[in-house]
Motif scaffolding. Structure first.
Motif, PDB file in Angstrom:
ATOM      1  N   LEU A  66       4.033  -9.555   5.676  1.00 20.65           N
ATOM      2  CA  LEU A  66       3.081 -10.049   5.937  1.00 20.65           C
ATOM      3  C   LEU A  66       2.937  -9.852   7.557  1.00 20.65           C
ATOM      4  O   LEU A  66       1.294  -9.914   8.145  1.00 20.65           O
ATOM      5  N   THR A  67       3.592  -9.936   8.652  1.00 23.17           N
ATOM      6  CA  THR A  67       3.473  -9.824   9.494  1.00 23.17           C
ATOM      7  C   THR A  67       2.943  -8.286   9.834  1.00 23.17           C
ATOM      8  O   THR A  67       1.960  -8.619  11.235  1.00 23.17           O
ATOM      9  N   ALA A  68       2.769  -7.857   9.501  1.00 19.29           N
ATOM     10  CA  ALA A  68       2.329  -6.707   9.643  1.00 19.29           C
ATOM     11  C   ALA A  68       0.778  -6.942   9.550  1.00 19.29           C
ATOM     12  O   ALA A  68      -0.433  -5.870  10.046  1.00 19.29           O
ATOM     13  N   ILE A  69       0.518  -7.709   8.556  1.00 18.21           N
ATOM     14  CA  ILE A  69      -0.882  -7.597   7.800  1.00 18.21           C
ATOM     15  C   ILE A  69      -1.456  -8.150   8.338  1.00 18.21           C
ATOM     16  O   ILE A  69      -2.571  -8.672   9.085  1.00 18.21           O
ATOM     17  N   GLU A  70      -0.992  -9.096   9.188  1.00 14.16           N
ATOM     18  CA  GLU A  70      -1.547  -9.896  10.332  1.00 14.16           C
ATOM     19  C   GLU A  70      -2.086  -9.654  11.666  1.00 14.16           C
ATOM     20  O   GLU A  70      -2.942  -9.639  12.180  1.00 14.16           O
ATOM     21  N   THR A  71      -1.310  -8.955  11.706  1.00 10.81           N
ATOM     22  CA  THR A  71      -1.278  -7.868  13.302  1.00 10.81           C
ATOM     23  C   THR A  71      -2.259  -6.551  12.660  1.00 10.81           C
ATOM     24  O   THR A  71      -3.217  -6.316  13.484  1.00 10.81           O
ATOM     25  N   ALA A  72      -2.458  -6.116  11.600  1.00 10.42           N
ATOM     26  CA  ALA A  72      -2.943  -4.810  11.346  1.00 10.42           C
ATOM     27  C   ALA A  72      -4.681  -5.538  11.245  1.00 10.42           C
ATOM     28  O   ALA A  72      -5.953  -4.939  11.641  1.00 10.42           O
ATOM     29  N   ARG A  73      -4.941  -6.823  10.634  1.00 12.34           N
ATOM     30  CA  ARG A  73      -6.370  -7.620  10.791  1.00 12.34           C
ATOM     31  C   ARG A  73      -6.867  -7.283  11.511  1.00 12.34           C
ATOM     32  O   ARG A  73      -7.644  -7.630  12.567  1.00 12.34           O
ATOM     33  N   GLU A  74      -5.718  -7.807  13.297  1.00 18.06           N
ATOM     34  CA  GLU A  74      -6.316  -8.137  14.403  1.00 18.06           C
ATOM     35  C   GLU A  74      -6.397  -7.108  15.329  1.00 18.06           C
ATOM     36  O   GLU A  74      -7.579  -6.989  15.734  1.00 18.06           O
ATOM     37  N   ARG A  75      -4.937  -5.885  15.295  1.00 15.62           N
ATOM     38  CA  ARG A  75      -5.535  -5.060  16.361  1.00 15.62           C
ATOM     39  C   ARG A  75      -6.865  -3.548  15.482  1.00 15.62           C
ATOM     40  O   ARG A  75      -7.517  -2.664  15.553  1.00 15.62           O
ATOM     41  N   LEU A  76      -7.134  -3.870  14.135  1.00 15.47           N
ATOM     42  CA  LEU A  76      -7.616  -3.340  13.347  1.00 15.47           C
ATOM     43  C   LEU A  76     -10.252  -3.351  13.280  1.00 15.47           C
ATOM     44  O   LEU A  76     -10.669  -3.357  12.357  1.00 15.47           O
ATOM     45  N   THR A  77     -10.281  -4.884  14.218  1.00 15.47           N
ATOM     46  CA  THR A  77     -11.233  -5.815  13.858  1.00 15.47           C
ATOM     47  C   THR A  77     -12.199  -5.052  14.553  1.00 15.47           C
ATOM     48  O   THR A  77     -13.434  -4.745  13.888  1.00 15.47           O
ATOM     49  N   GLU A  78     -11.841  -3.906  15.304  1.00 12.38           N
ATOM     50  CA  GLU A  78     -12.677  -3.380  16.699  1.00 12.38           C
ATOM     51  C   GLU A  78     -13.636  -2.856  15.122  1.00 12.38           C
ATOM     52  O   GLU A  78     -14.504  -1.644  16.121  1.00 12.38           O
ATOM     53  N   PHE A  79     -13.077  -1.650  14.097  1.00 15.31           N
ATOM     54  CA  PHE A  79     -13.183  -0.726  13.104  1.00 15.31           C
ATOM     55  C   PHE A  79     -14.190  -1.318  12.646  1.00 15.31           C
ATOM     56  O   PHE A  79     -15.039  -0.878  11.848  1.00 15.31           O
ATOM     57  N   GLY A  80     -14.619  -3.121  12.269  1.00 15.47           N
ATOM     58  CA  GLY A  80     -15.686  -3.608  11.508  1.00 15.47           C
ATOM     59  C   GLY A  80     -15.380  -3.126  10.379  1.00 15.47           C
ATOM     60  O   GLY A  80     -14.249  -2.967   8.970  1.00 15.47           O
ATOM     61  N   GLU A  81     -16.359  -2.619   8.973  1.00 15.06           N
ATOM     62  CA  GLU A  81     -16.099  -2.679   7.931  1.00 15.06           C
ATOM     63  C   GLU A  81     -15.591  -1.651   7.444  1.00 15.06           C
ATOM     64  O   GLU A  81     -15.561  -0.965   6.421  1.00 15.06           O
ATOM     65  N   ARG A  82     -15.576  -0.761   8.663  1.00  9.80           N
ATOM     66  CA  ARG A  82     -15.032   1.277   8.395  1.00  9.80           C
ATOM     67  C   ARG A  82     -13.038   0.664   7.817  1.00  9.80           C
ATOM     68  O   ARG A  82     -12.377   1.845   7.475  1.00  9.80           O
ATOM     69  N   ALA A  83     -12.945  -0.168   8.197  1.00  6.12           N
ATOM     70  CA  ALA A  83     -10.911  -0.968   8.134  1.00  6.12           C
ATOM     71  C   ALA A  83     -11.213  -2.220   7.090  1.00  6.12           C
ATOM     72  O   ALA A  83     -11.342  -3.206   7.261  1.00  6.12           O
ATOM     73  N   HIS A  84     -10.189  -1.765   6.090  1.00  3.45           N
ATOM     74  CA  HIS A  84      -9.832  -3.286   4.954  1.00  3.45           C
ATOM     75  C   HIS A  84      -8.388  -2.724   4.704  1.00  3.45           C
ATOM     76  O   HIS A  84      -7.280  -1.562   5.353  1.00  3.45           O
ATOM     77  N   VAL A  85      -7.744  -4.396   4.465  1.00  6.20           N
ATOM     78  CA  VAL A  85      -6.144  -4.393   5.407  1.00  6.20           C
ATOM     79  C   VAL A  85      -5.788  -4.735   3.442  1.00  6.20           C
ATOM     80  O   VAL A  85      -6.802  -6.202   3.272  1.00  6.20           O
ATOM     81  N   ALA A  86      -5.092  -4.713   3.678  1.00  4.26           N
ATOM     82  CA  ALA A  86      -3.907  -5.601   1.983  1.00  4.26           C
ATOM     83  C   ALA A  86      -2.898  -5.541   2.545  1.00  4.26           C
ATOM     84  O   ALA A  86      -2.208  -4.786   2.270  1.00  4.26           O
ATOM     85  N   HIS A  87      -2.229  -6.504   1.500  1.00  4.38           N
ATOM     86  CA  HIS A  87      -1.464  -7.113   1.606  1.00  4.38           C
ATOM     87  C   HIS A  87      -1.148  -6.306   0.073  1.00  4.38           C
ATOM     88  O   HIS A  87      -0.904  -6.708  -0.974  1.00  4.38           O
ATOM     89  N   ALA A  88       0.346  -5.533  -0.048  1.00  2.00           N
ATOM     90  CA  ALA A  88       1.105  -4.862  -1.208  1.00  2.00           C
ATOM     91  C   ALA A  88       1.741  -3.860  -0.769  1.00  2.00           C
ATOM     92  O   ALA A  88       1.878  -3.408   0.077  1.00  2.00           O
ATOM     93  N   ARG A  89       2.822  -3.999  -1.589  1.00  2.14           N
ATOM     94  CA  ARG A  89       4.033  -2.588  -1.741  1.00  2.14           C
ATOM     95  C   ARG A  89       2.856  -1.439  -2.489  1.00  2.14           C
ATOM     96  O   ARG A  89       2.054  -1.632  -2.603  1.00  2.14           O
ATOM     97  N   PHE A  90       4.141  -0.403  -2.302  1.00  2.00           N
ATOM     98  CA  PHE A  90       3.526   1.394  -2.916  1.00  2.00           C
ATOM     99  C   PHE A  90       3.387   0.691  -4.176  1.00  2.00           C
ATOM    100  O   PHE A  90       2.202   1.692  -5.307  1.00  2.00           O
ATOM    101  N   SER A  91       3.489   0.119  -5.036  1.00  2.00           N
ATOM    102  CA  SER A  91       3.220  -0.065  -6.481  1.00  2.00           C
ATOM    103  C   SER A  91       1.828  -0.257  -6.522  1.00  2.00           C
ATOM    104  O   SER A  91       2.021  -0.855  -7.864  1.00  2.00           O
ATOM    105  N   GLU A  92       1.681  -1.853  -5.730  1.00  2.00           N
ATOM    106  CA  GLU A  92       0.030  -1.861  -5.779  1.00  2.00           C
ATOM    107  C   GLU A  92      -0.555  -0.865  -5.187  1.00  2.00           C
ATOM    108  O   GLU A  92      -1.770  -1.879  -5.819  1.00  2.00           O
ATOM    109  N   ILE A  93      -0.924  -0.302  -4.769  1.00  2.00           N
ATOM    110  CA  ILE A  93      -1.427   0.394  -3.633  1.00  2.00           C
ATOM    111  C   ILE A  93      -2.841   1.091  -5.064  1.00  2.00           C
ATOM    112  O   ILE A  93      -3.452   0.756  -4.342  1.00  2.00           O
ATOM    113  N   ALA A  94      -2.228   1.153  -5.724  1.00  2.00           N
ATOM    114  CA  ALA A  94      -3.277   1.608  -7.064  1.00  2.00           C
ATOM    115  C   ALA A  94      -4.855   0.237  -7.218  1.00  2.00           C
ATOM    116  O   ALA A  94      -6.141   0.909  -7.479  1.00  2.00           O
ATOM    117  N   ALA A  95      -3.832  -0.827  -7.582  1.00  2.00           N
ATOM    118  CA  ALA A  95      -4.940  -1.942  -7.745  1.00  2.00           C
ATOM    119  C   ALA A  95      -5.518  -1.893  -6.410  1.00  2.00           C
ATOM    120  O   ALA A  95      -6.252  -2.353  -6.829  1.00  2.00           O
TER     121      ALA A  95
END
Length: 310
Positions: A66-95
Protein backbone atom coordinates in the motif's frame (compact mmCIF):
# COMPACT_ATOMS: atom_id res chain seq x y z
CA UNK A 1 -9.49 -4.08 -5.45
CA UNK A 2 -10.37 -1.19 -7.73
CA UNK A 3 -8.77 1.32 -10.00
CA UNK A 4 -9.98 4.15 -7.77
CA UNK A 5 -7.42 6.22 -5.93
CA UNK A 6 -6.29 5.41 -2.43
CA UNK A 7 -5.70 8.25 0.05
CA UNK A 8 -2.12 9.48 -0.21
CA UNK A 9 -0.08 10.10 2.91
CA UNK A 10 2.47 12.80 2.07
CA UNK A 11 4.64 11.57 4.94
CA UNK A 12 5.11 8.17 3.32
CA UNK A 13 8.14 7.76 1.10
CA UNK A 14 8.88 4.57 -0.79
CA UNK A 15 12.59 4.98 -1.49
CA UNK A 16 13.78 2.43 -4.00
CA UNK A 17 16.41 2.86 -6.70
CA UNK A 18 15.29 1.00 -9.85
CA UNK A 19 17.83 -1.42 -11.30
CA UNK A 20 18.68 -1.91 -14.98
CA UNK A 21 16.51 1.07 -15.90
CA UNK A 22 17.81 1.70 -19.43
CA UNK A 23 17.98 -2.01 -20.19
CA UNK A 24 14.34 -2.47 -19.17
CA UNK A 25 12.91 0.37 -21.24
CA UNK A 26 14.90 -0.49 -24.35
CA UNK A 27 14.06 -4.20 -24.09
CA UNK A 28 10.35 -3.58 -23.67
CA UNK A 29 10.28 -1.43 -26.79
CA UNK A 30 8.47 1.39 -25.02
CA UNK A 31 9.59 4.02 -27.53
CA UNK A 32 7.06 2.61 -30.01
CA UNK A 33 4.20 3.24 -27.59
CA UNK A 34 1.52 0.85 -26.41
CA UNK A 35 -0.01 -0.41 -23.19
CA UNK A 36 2.33 -1.80 -20.55
CA UNK A 37 2.02 -3.25 -17.06
CA UNK A 38 4.53 -2.56 -14.31
CA UNK A 39 3.59 -5.35 -11.91
CA UNK A 40 5.89 -4.03 -9.18
CA UNK A 41 5.34 -0.28 -9.06
CA UNK A 42 7.54 0.22 -5.98
CA UNK A 43 8.87 3.77 -5.98
CA UNK A 44 7.64 4.23 -9.60
CA UNK A 45 11.16 4.46 -11.02
CA UNK A 46 10.57 1.94 -13.79
CA UNK A 47 7.01 3.21 -14.30
CA UNK A 48 8.19 6.78 -14.86
CA UNK A 49 10.84 5.66 -17.35
CA UNK A 50 8.31 3.61 -19.30
CA UNK A 51 5.84 6.50 -19.48
CA UNK A 52 8.55 9.02 -20.37
CA UNK A 53 9.68 6.93 -23.33
CA UNK A 54 6.78 8.05 -25.51
CA UNK A 55 3.62 10.13 -25.39
CA UNK A 56 1.93 7.07 -26.88
CA UNK A 57 2.65 4.87 -23.88
CA UNK A 58 -0.08 3.97 -21.41
CA UNK A 59 0.73 2.17 -18.18
CA UNK A 60 -1.07 0.15 -15.53
CA UNK A 61 1.13 0.02 -12.44
CA UNK A 62 0.30 -2.47 -9.69
CA UNK A 63 1.81 -3.41 -6.36
CA UNK A 64 0.73 -5.39 -3.31
CA UNK A 65 2.35 -2.84 -0.97
CA UNK A 66 0.00 0.00 0.00
CA UNK A 67 2.87 2.41 0.65
CA UNK A 68 4.18 1.73 -2.85
CA UNK A 69 0.72 2.39 -4.26
CA UNK A 70 0.49 5.73 -2.47
CA UNK A 71 3.94 6.72 -3.67
CA UNK A 72 3.34 5.60 -7.26
CA UNK A 73 0.09 7.57 -7.45
CA UNK A 74 1.86 10.73 -6.38
CA UNK A 75 4.89 10.28 -8.62
CA UNK A 76 2.88 9.39 -11.73
CA UNK A 77 0.44 12.30 -11.45
CA UNK A 78 2.30 14.28 -14.11
CA UNK A 79 1.40 11.64 -16.72
CA UNK A 80 -2.33 12.19 -16.22
CA UNK A 81 -4.70 9.61 -17.66
CA UNK A 82 -1.86 7.69 -19.29
CA UNK A 83 -1.04 6.19 -15.87
CA UNK A 84 -3.34 4.04 -13.75
CA UNK A 85 -2.34 2.56 -10.41
CA UNK A 86 -4.02 -0.38 -8.69
CA UNK A 87 -3.47 -2.26 -5.44
CA UNK A 88 -3.02 -5.90 -6.52
CA UNK A 89 -0.75 -8.88 -6.17
CA UNK A 90 0.37 -10.74 -9.31
CA UNK A 91 -2.53 -13.19 -9.13
CA UNK A 92 -5.00 -10.28 -9.18
CA UNK A 93 -3.62 -8.35 -12.17
CA UNK A 94 -5.88 -10.16 -14.66
CA UNK A 95 -8.89 -8.77 -12.79
CA UNK A 96 -7.35 -5.29 -12.90
CA UNK A 97 -6.93 -5.57 -16.68
CA UNK A 98 -10.49 -6.80 -17.09
CA UNK A 99 -11.79 -3.88 -15.03
CA UNK A 100 -9.83 -1.47 -17.20
CA UNK A 101 -11.17 -3.09 -20.37
CA UNK A 102 -7.73 -4.30 -21.48
CA UNK A 103 -7.80 -7.87 -22.81
CA UNK A 104 -4.19 -7.66 -24.03
CA UNK A 105 -1.08 -5.59 -23.31
CA UNK A 106 2.13 -4.83 -25.22
CA UNK A 107 4.45 -5.72 -22.39
CA UNK A 108 4.79 -6.65 -18.73
CA UNK A 109 7.62 -5.78 -16.34
CA UNK A 110 8.21 -7.31 -12.90
CA UNK A 111 11.03 -6.45 -10.50
CA UNK A 112 10.82 -9.40 -8.13
CA UNK A 113 11.72 -9.81 -4.51
CA UNK A 114 11.82 -7.39 -1.63
CA UNK A 115 12.46 -3.66 -2.01
CA UNK A 116 15.06 -1.58 -0.24
CA UNK A 117 12.26 0.36 1.46
CA UNK A 118 10.69 -2.81 2.82
CA UNK A 119 14.01 -4.12 4.09
CA UNK A 120 14.93 -0.82 5.73
CA UNK A 121 11.57 -0.29 7.46
CA UNK A 122 11.91 -1.88 10.90
CA UNK A 123 8.14 -2.18 11.31
CA UNK A 124 8.02 -4.63 8.38
CA UNK A 125 10.24 -7.10 10.23
CA UNK A 126 11.94 -8.31 7.05
CA UNK A 127 15.52 -7.69 8.13
CA UNK A 128 17.54 -8.92 11.10
CA UNK A 129 19.51 -5.67 10.89
CA UNK A 130 16.60 -3.75 12.42
CA UNK A 131 14.61 -4.66 15.52
CA UNK A 132 10.97 -5.02 14.55
CA UNK A 133 7.92 -7.26 14.83
CA UNK A 134 7.87 -10.64 13.10
CA UNK A 135 5.57 -9.44 10.33
CA UNK A 136 7.33 -9.72 6.93
CA UNK A 137 4.16 -9.05 4.89
CA UNK A 138 4.52 -6.98 1.74
CA UNK A 139 0.82 -6.19 1.99
CA UNK A 140 0.27 -5.29 5.63
CA UNK A 141 -3.50 -5.05 5.11
CA UNK A 142 -4.06 -8.81 4.88
CA UNK A 143 -2.61 -12.27 5.42
CA UNK A 144 -0.77 -13.93 8.28
CA UNK A 145 2.45 -12.58 9.73
CA UNK A 146 5.72 -14.48 10.04
CA UNK A 147 5.03 -15.05 13.73
CA UNK A 148 1.59 -16.44 12.95
CA UNK A 149 3.13 -18.71 10.31
CA UNK A 150 5.70 -20.02 12.80
CA UNK A 151 2.95 -20.61 15.37
CA UNK A 152 0.76 -22.46 12.83
CA UNK A 153 3.38 -24.81 11.38
CA UNK A 154 4.71 -27.78 13.31
CA UNK A 155 8.46 -28.21 13.58
CA UNK A 156 8.82 -30.49 10.56
CA UNK A 157 6.67 -28.22 8.38
CA UNK A 158 8.70 -25.20 9.44
CA UNK A 159 11.92 -27.05 8.62
CA UNK A 160 10.59 -27.89 5.16
CA UNK A 161 9.81 -24.22 4.49
CA UNK A 162 13.27 -23.13 5.60
CA UNK A 163 14.94 -25.80 3.47
CA UNK A 164 12.85 -25.36 0.31
CA UNK A 165 12.63 -21.56 0.25
CA UNK A 166 15.86 -20.66 2.02
CA UNK A 167 17.99 -23.57 0.83
CA UNK A 168 19.24 -23.80 4.41
CA UNK A 169 21.01 -27.14 4.97
CA UNK A 170 20.61 -26.89 8.75
CA UNK A 171 16.86 -26.38 8.47
CA UNK A 172 15.99 -29.08 11.03
CA UNK A 173 18.17 -27.56 13.74
CA UNK A 174 16.98 -24.05 12.86
CA UNK A 175 13.32 -25.04 13.07
CA UNK A 176 13.90 -26.77 16.40
CA UNK A 177 15.61 -23.70 17.90
CA UNK A 178 12.92 -21.36 16.58
CA UNK A 179 10.15 -23.50 18.05
CA UNK A 180 12.01 -23.72 21.37
CA UNK A 181 12.38 -19.94 21.49
CA UNK A 182 8.66 -19.62 20.78
CA UNK A 183 7.80 -22.00 23.61
CA UNK A 184 10.11 -20.10 25.98
CA UNK A 185 8.52 -16.75 25.13
CA UNK A 186 11.74 -15.61 23.47
CA UNK A 187 10.53 -14.97 19.93
CA UNK A 188 9.10 -11.48 20.13
CA UNK A 189 10.98 -9.66 17.37
CA UNK A 190 13.53 -9.96 14.56
CA UNK A 191 16.50 -9.79 16.92
CA UNK A 192 15.23 -12.74 18.94
CA UNK A 193 14.51 -14.69 15.76
CA UNK A 194 18.07 -14.14 14.58
CA UNK A 195 19.34 -15.19 18.01
CA UNK A 196 17.43 -18.47 17.75
CA UNK A 197 18.86 -19.11 14.27
CA UNK A 198 22.41 -18.41 15.43
CA UNK A 199 21.95 -20.92 18.25
CA UNK A 200 21.27 -23.51 15.56
CA UNK A 201 23.95 -22.70 12.98
CA UNK A 202 26.53 -20.62 14.85
CA UNK A 203 27.57 -16.98 14.35
CA UNK A 204 30.08 -17.56 11.55
CA UNK A 205 29.36 -15.93 8.21
CA UNK A 206 29.65 -18.25 5.21
CA UNK A 207 30.68 -16.53 2.00
CA UNK A 208 29.99 -13.16 3.61
CA UNK A 209 26.35 -14.09 4.24
CA UNK A 210 24.86 -13.62 7.70
CA UNK A 211 23.77 -16.96 9.23
CA UNK A 212 20.17 -15.71 9.48
CA UNK A 213 19.85 -14.64 5.84
CA UNK A 214 18.49 -17.89 4.41
CA UNK A 215 15.90 -18.41 7.13
CA UNK A 216 14.65 -14.82 6.95
CA UNK A 217 14.34 -15.19 3.17
CA UNK A 218 12.41 -18.43 3.52
CA UNK A 219 9.95 -17.04 6.06
CA UNK A 220 9.37 -13.89 4.00
CA UNK A 221 8.77 -15.87 0.84
CA UNK A 222 6.36 -18.20 2.64
CA UNK A 223 4.43 -15.35 4.25
CA UNK A 224 3.98 -13.63 0.89
CA UNK A 225 3.52 -16.76 -1.24
CA UNK A 226 6.18 -15.37 -3.54
CA UNK A 227 6.80 -18.39 -5.76
CA UNK A 228 3.11 -19.07 -6.38
CA UNK A 229 2.62 -15.39 -7.18
CA UNK A 230 5.49 -15.51 -9.71
CA UNK A 231 3.84 -18.53 -11.32
CA UNK A 232 0.61 -16.53 -11.55
CA UNK A 233 2.51 -13.66 -13.18
CA UNK A 234 4.05 -15.97 -15.78
CA UNK A 235 0.64 -17.43 -16.58
CA UNK A 236 -0.69 -13.88 -16.98
CA UNK A 237 2.13 -13.04 -19.37
CA UNK A 238 1.47 -16.18 -21.39
CA UNK A 239 -2.20 -15.33 -21.85
CA UNK A 240 -2.42 -11.52 -21.83
CA UNK A 241 0.67 -10.25 -23.67
CA UNK A 242 -0.23 -9.86 -27.32
CA UNK A 243 1.88 -11.58 -30.00
CA UNK A 244 5.01 -9.52 -30.50
CA UNK A 245 4.75 -8.06 -27.01
CA UNK A 246 7.53 -8.31 -24.43
CA UNK A 247 7.97 -9.81 -20.98
CA UNK A 248 10.78 -8.47 -18.78
CA UNK A 249 11.49 -9.96 -15.36
CA UNK A 250 14.22 -8.95 -12.92
CA UNK A 251 15.08 -11.60 -10.33
CA UNK A 252 17.50 -11.51 -7.42
CA UNK A 253 17.97 -15.11 -6.34
CA UNK A 254 18.04 -18.56 -7.86
CA UNK A 255 14.53 -19.69 -6.91
CA UNK A 256 12.96 -16.73 -8.69
CA UNK A 257 15.25 -16.90 -11.69
CA UNK A 258 14.71 -20.65 -12.07
CA UNK A 259 10.97 -20.19 -12.53
CA UNK A 260 11.43 -17.43 -15.11
CA UNK A 261 14.13 -19.33 -17.00
CA UNK A 262 11.95 -22.45 -17.16
CA UNK A 263 8.99 -20.45 -18.50
CA UNK A 264 11.06 -18.83 -21.25
CA UNK A 265 12.35 -22.22 -22.37
CA UNK A 266 8.91 -22.80 -23.88
CA UNK A 267 9.90 -21.99 -27.46
CA UNK A 268 6.32 -22.39 -28.67
CA UNK A 269 5.44 -19.27 -26.67
CA UNK A 270 8.59 -17.20 -26.13
CA UNK A 271 11.60 -15.98 -28.08
CA UNK A 272 14.19 -14.87 -25.47
CA UNK A 273 15.99 -11.63 -26.28
CA UNK A 274 19.34 -13.00 -25.09
CA UNK A 275 20.69 -16.46 -24.26
CA UNK A 276 21.97 -15.28 -20.89
CA UNK A 277 20.31 -12.87 -18.45
CA UNK A 278 21.21 -9.19 -18.68
CA UNK A 279 23.17 -7.94 -15.67
CA UNK A 280 24.05 -4.48 -14.41
CA UNK A 281 27.12 -2.67 -15.65
CA UNK A 282 30.07 -2.19 -13.30
CA UNK A 283 29.14 1.47 -13.04
CA UNK A 284 25.60 0.69 -11.92
CA UNK A 285 26.81 -1.95 -9.48
CA UNK A 286 29.15 0.57 -7.86
CA UNK A 287 26.34 3.10 -7.50
CA UNK A 288 23.64 0.63 -6.46
CA UNK A 289 24.96 -2.51 -4.68
CA UNK A 290 21.50 -4.10 -4.90
CA UNK A 291 21.94 -4.37 -8.67
CA UNK A 292 24.87 -6.81 -8.29
CA UNK A 293 22.56 -9.81 -7.95
CA UNK A 294 19.95 -8.61 -10.46
CA UNK A 295 19.25 -10.74 -13.52
CA UNK A 296 17.00 -9.41 -16.26
CA UNK A 297 15.39 -11.90 -18.63
CA UNK A 298 13.40 -10.57 -21.58
CA UNK A 299 11.41 -12.48 -24.19
CA UNK A 300 9.04 -11.74 -27.05
CA UNK A 301 5.61 -13.38 -27.09
CA UNK A 302 5.27 -15.47 -30.23
CA UNK A 303 2.18 -15.69 -32.40
CA UNK A 304 0.47 -19.12 -32.61
CA UNK A 305 2.46 -21.32 -34.98
CA UNK A 306 5.44 -18.97 -35.03
CA UNK A 307 7.56 -20.82 -32.49
CA UNK A 308 9.15 -24.25 -32.38
CA UNK A 309 8.47 -27.14 -30.05
CA UNK A 310 7.83 -26.43 -26.38
Amino acid sequence: MTMSELPFDPKSSFSHLPVLLEEVTSSLGTAAGGLFVDATAGGAGHSRAILAASQNVRLIATDRDLTAIETARERLTEFGERAHVAHARFSEIAAVLDEAGCPEVDGILADLGVSSFQLDTAERGMSFRHQGPLDMRMDTSRGETALELIERLDQDELADVIYELGEERSSRRVARCIKQALADGMLNDTIELRRAIVRAVGPRRVGGIDPATRTFQALRMAVNGELSEIQALLKLARTRIKPGGMLAVISFHSLEDRLVKRELQNRATWAPLTKKPIIATEEEQSKNPRSRSAKLRVARRLAPGEGGDA
